[in-house]
Write an enzyme that holds these catalytic residues in place. Structure first.
Site, PDB file in Angstrom:
ATOM      1  N   PRO A  71      42.346  49.952  31.443  1.00 32.66           N
ATOM      2  CA  PRO A  71      43.816  50.006  31.430  1.00 32.66           C
ATOM      3  C   PRO A  71      44.373  48.737  32.042  1.00 32.66           C
ATOM      4  CG  PRO A  71      42.945  51.354  33.220  1.00 32.66           C
ATOM      5  CD  PRO A  71      41.760  50.870  32.434  1.00 32.66           C
ATOM      6  N   MET A  72      45.287  48.073  31.332  1.00 34.30           N
ATOM      7  CA  MET A  72      45.867  46.824  31.821  1.00 34.30           C
ATOM      8  C   MET A  72      47.368  46.868  31.603  1.00 34.30           C
ATOM      9  SD  MET A  72      43.023  44.057  30.456  1.00 34.30           S
ATOM     10  CE  MET A  72      42.724  44.883  28.887  1.00 34.30           C
ATOM     11  N   GLN A 126      46.114  56.819  31.752  1.00 33.93           N
ATOM     12  CA  GLN A 126      46.072  56.533  33.181  1.00 33.93           C
ATOM     13  C   GLN A 126      47.459  56.712  33.775  1.00 33.93           C
ATOM     14  OE1 GLN A 126      45.856  52.612  35.357  1.00 33.93           O
ATOM     15  NE2 GLN A 126      43.769  53.309  35.793  1.00 33.93           N
ATOM     16  N   CYS A 156      44.756  49.511  41.331  1.00 40.34           N
ATOM     17  CA  CYS A 156      45.604  48.386  40.971  1.00 40.34           C
ATOM     18  C   CYS A 156      46.166  47.701  42.211  1.00 40.34           C
ATOM     19  CB  CYS A 156      46.742  48.835  40.062  1.00 40.34           C
ATOM     20  SG  CYS A 156      47.774  47.460  39.496  1.00 40.34           S
ATOM     21  N   LYS A 196      39.997  55.760  38.924  1.00 39.23           N
ATOM     22  CA  LYS A 196      39.606  54.348  38.858  1.00 39.23           C
ATOM     23  C   LYS A 196      39.949  53.703  40.192  1.00 39.23           C
ATOM     24  CE  LYS A 196      39.735  50.233  35.931  1.00 39.23           C
ATOM     25  NZ  LYS A 196      39.890  49.203  36.992  1.00 39.23           N
ATOM     26  N   HIS A 229      35.630  49.392  39.992  1.00 37.09           N
ATOM     27  CA  HIS A 229      35.791  47.937  39.879  1.00 37.09           C
ATOM     28  C   HIS A 229      35.032  47.331  41.044  1.00 37.09           C
ATOM     29  CE1 HIS A 229      38.606  44.356  38.882  1.00 37.09           C
ATOM     30  NE2 HIS A 229      37.512  43.932  39.473  1.00 37.09           N
ATOM     31  N   ASN A 269      32.848  48.361  36.283  1.00 34.76           N
ATOM     32  CA  ASN A 269      33.923  47.502  35.796  1.00 34.76           C
ATOM     33  C   ASN A 269      33.941  46.223  36.632  1.00 34.76           C
ATOM     34  OD1 ASN A 269      37.465  47.425  36.247  1.00 34.76           O
ATOM     35  ND2 ASN A 269      36.389  46.689  34.453  1.00 34.76           N
ATOM     36  N   GLY A 270      34.293  45.117  35.982  1.00 33.32           N
ATOM     37  CA  GLY A 270      34.462  43.867  36.706  1.00 33.32           C
ATOM     38  C   GLY A 270      33.421  42.825  36.357  1.00 33.32           C
TER      39      GLY A 270
END
Length: 431
Positions: A71-72, A126, A156, A196, A229, A269-270
Site C-alpha cells: 500500500p502506497m 488498508q 507509515c 503492517k 517492513h 517487505n523492504g
C-alpha cells in the site's frame, strides 16, 4: 506447501483465460451510494458484495499472498490497481491507506474511496486510525465492498499519518491499543485481518521490543498475519523517502520472527526489487514477499513475472499493446466520474509513467506525454499522440525473462539472527 490461515494454495494449475476482455465492456465502478438514502445505499452495497463474491473465486480459494504490492499513499489507487491486475492475475493488491474517519464521514460518497472492479481480487483494504469507534464503523462499511482482507497501518512514518496523534507507525509504541483495534476490526468483518508494521521506532528498535509488539497484538486479537517492513522508522523530522533509505535493513529480524512465532505468518517487505529477489526470500523461508516502489516504477518487469515465476502459472503471452488497449477502455470509462473533471487524463495515465522503463523510446514518450497532458481529453487521443514514440517491437513483444537480482541479499541473514525471544508474561498481562 505454504499455508496461510484463511487461504488455500491451489497445487495444480490450468491455463487461465486472458484478463484482456474480448468484448470492450467498461468496468463497473459506480455501483453504490449514488443518489440514494442511507438505507437504500446499504441495500445496494449488499448487492455489490454479492457481485464481488460471484466475480472472484472467494477469499478461501485465491492463491496465497506469496507476492503482494505494498500500500502506497497517493500511488496504489484504483488506476494503478487496474493496470496491475491487467498484467498479473495472482498478485495480491493493497489499496493506499484510507483513514477510518474518511470512511465514516464520507458515507454518502463511499464509492469514490472504496469501489473497485471485481477483476481486482484478491485485494486488501488498508485502513488507519486511532479511534476504536471509527475503526469499527469504517470496517463495517468497508465490508460491504467485499475486500479479501483488512490490513491495519502501523508502519507509515509520513507526517500526514504518524504526526497526526497516535497514528501510523507511532502505534507500535502502544501494542495494547493495536490489539484492541485489531479485535474491533476483526469483529466487524468476515475476512482475515493483518497488521503492517516496521521493526521498530526511533530508539525502540531492539528485537525483543519488536517481539513484544507481535506477541501482545497476536495475544490480544485474532491477528495471525504481520507484514514486516525490515527497517525501523525515524520520527525525528526525516521524510518518508529518507525513512525508506536511511535506517538500515535488518532482514535478520524478520527471519528470527519466523523462528520465534511458528504459529503466525509473516510477509517480508523492504529493499526487494525484482522477482529473482522475491524468489530468494521465499527460498529462505519467507511466507510472503511485499514489493512497493519497484512494482510501481517498473510494473511490466516486476508484475509481468509474478504469475509464472512465483505461482507457476503458464505464461500469458501478454504484450504491452494488449494491456494498453484494455487500460484505454477503463480510462475513458472513468474520466470525470468523480466530478470537477476528476479523474482527468493525467490522473489515469500516472501509473503508466514507468510502463516503458529502460525501453527504447521511453524518454521521448514521457516528453510527448507532458505535452499531451495540456490538451488531450481522452485516453484514446493521448495514446494516439504519444505511443508513436515507442517502437512496435516494444509494444508487441511478450514479457521476456526475469532480470537477475542481487545474489547476496540474504547471504548473511542466518548468521546474524538475534537470540531467541523470551516472553515476559508480566508485560502482556492487562487488567
Amino acid at each position: 506447501m505454504v499455508k496461510f490461515t484463511g487461504y488455500s494454495l491451489i497445487t495444480s494449475f490450468t491455463p487461465f483465460p486472458s484478463i484482456i476482455l474480448k468484448n470492450h465492456h467498461r468496468l463497473q465502478l459506480n455501483l453504490c451510494y449514488k443518489n440514494s438514502t442511507k438505507s437504500r445505499s446499504l441495500s445496494i452495497c449488499t448487492q455489490k458484495r454479492q457481485l464481488h463474491a460471484k466475480a472472484g473465486m472467494g477469499a478461501g480459494q485465491y492463491l496465497p499472498p506469496l507476492f503482494s504490492v505494498a500500500p502506497m499513499m497517493d500511488w496504489t489507487d484504483n488506476h494503478y490497481r487496474t493496470l496491475a491486475r491487467l498484467i498479473s492475475k495472482h498478485s495480491w493488491l493493497y489499496t493506499e491507506m484510507l483513514a477510518a474517519e474518511t470512511i465514516v464521514y464520507q458515507q454518502g460518497n463511499l464509492d469514490r474511496f472504496l469501489a473497485y472492479s471485481p477483476q481486482q481480487h484478491p485485494i486488501v483494504l488498508q485502513i488507519g486510525g486511532s479511534n476504536l469507534d471509527n475503526l469499527a464503523k469504517a470496517t463495517e462499511l468497508a465490508t460491504a465492498y467485499g475486500y479479501d482482507e483488512i490490513n491495519f497501518n502501523c508502519g507509515c512514518p509520513s507526517p500526514r499519518v504518524a504526526g497526526h496523534g497516535c497514528f501510523g507507525v507511532r502505534l507500535m509504541l502502544d501494542p495494547k491499543f493495536v490489539g484492541e483495534a485489531m479485535s474491533v476490526i476483526a469483529a466487524n468483518t468476515n475476512v482475515p485481518v493483518s497488521v503492517k508494521c516496521r521493526i521498530g521506532v526511533d530508539d525502540h528498535d531492539s528485537y525483543n521490543e519488536l517481539c513484544d509488539f507481535i506477541y501482545k497484538v497476536s495475544s490480544l486479537s485474532p491477528t495471525e498475519h504481520f507484514i514486516i517492513h525490515s527497517r525501523k522508522a525515524l520520527l525525528n523530522g526525516i521524510s518518508p523517502a529518507e525513512n525508506r533509505r536511511i535506517p538500515p535493513i535488518k532482514y535478520e529480524y524478520y527471519f528470527a520472527l519466523l523462528r520465534d512465532f511458528p504459529n503466525l505468518k509473516f510477509t517480508i517487505n523492504g529493499g526487494i526489487n525484482c522477482i529473482d529477489e522475491v524468489n530468494s526470500a521465499l527460498k529462505e523461508g519467507a511466507h510472503g514477499v511485499m514489493v512497493g516502489r519497484a512494482a510501481y516504477n517498473n510494473p511490466w518487469s516486476v508484475l509481468g513475472h509474478v504469475d509464472s515465476e512465483i505461482y507457476g502459472a503458464p505464461r500469458s503471452g501478454l504484450t504491452r499493446r494488449q494491456v494498453l488497449e484494455q487500460y484505454q477502455i477503463y480510462g475513458d470509462g472513468i474520466l470525470g466520474t468523480y466530478g470537477n473533471n476528476r479523474p482527468n487524463v493525467r490522473d489515469v495515465i500516472k501509473p503508466l509513467l514507468g510502463f516503458f522503463y529502460s525501453e527504447p523510446g521511453n524518454g521521448l514518450w514521457k516528453r510527448k506525454a507532458d505535452a499531451a497532458f495540456q490538451h488531450c481529453t481522452t485516453i484514446k487521443s493521448f495514446f494516439k499522440e504519444t505511443l508513436v514514440a515507442i517502437p512496435d517491437t516494444v509494444l508487441d513483444s511478450p514479457i521476456t525473462e526475469a532480470p537477475a537480482g542481487r545474489q547476496d541479499l540474504f547471504a548473511n541473514t542466518k548468521g546474524l539472527l538475534p537470540p531467541p525471544y523470551e516472553r515476559r508474561e508480566q508485560e502482556v498481562a492487562y487488567a
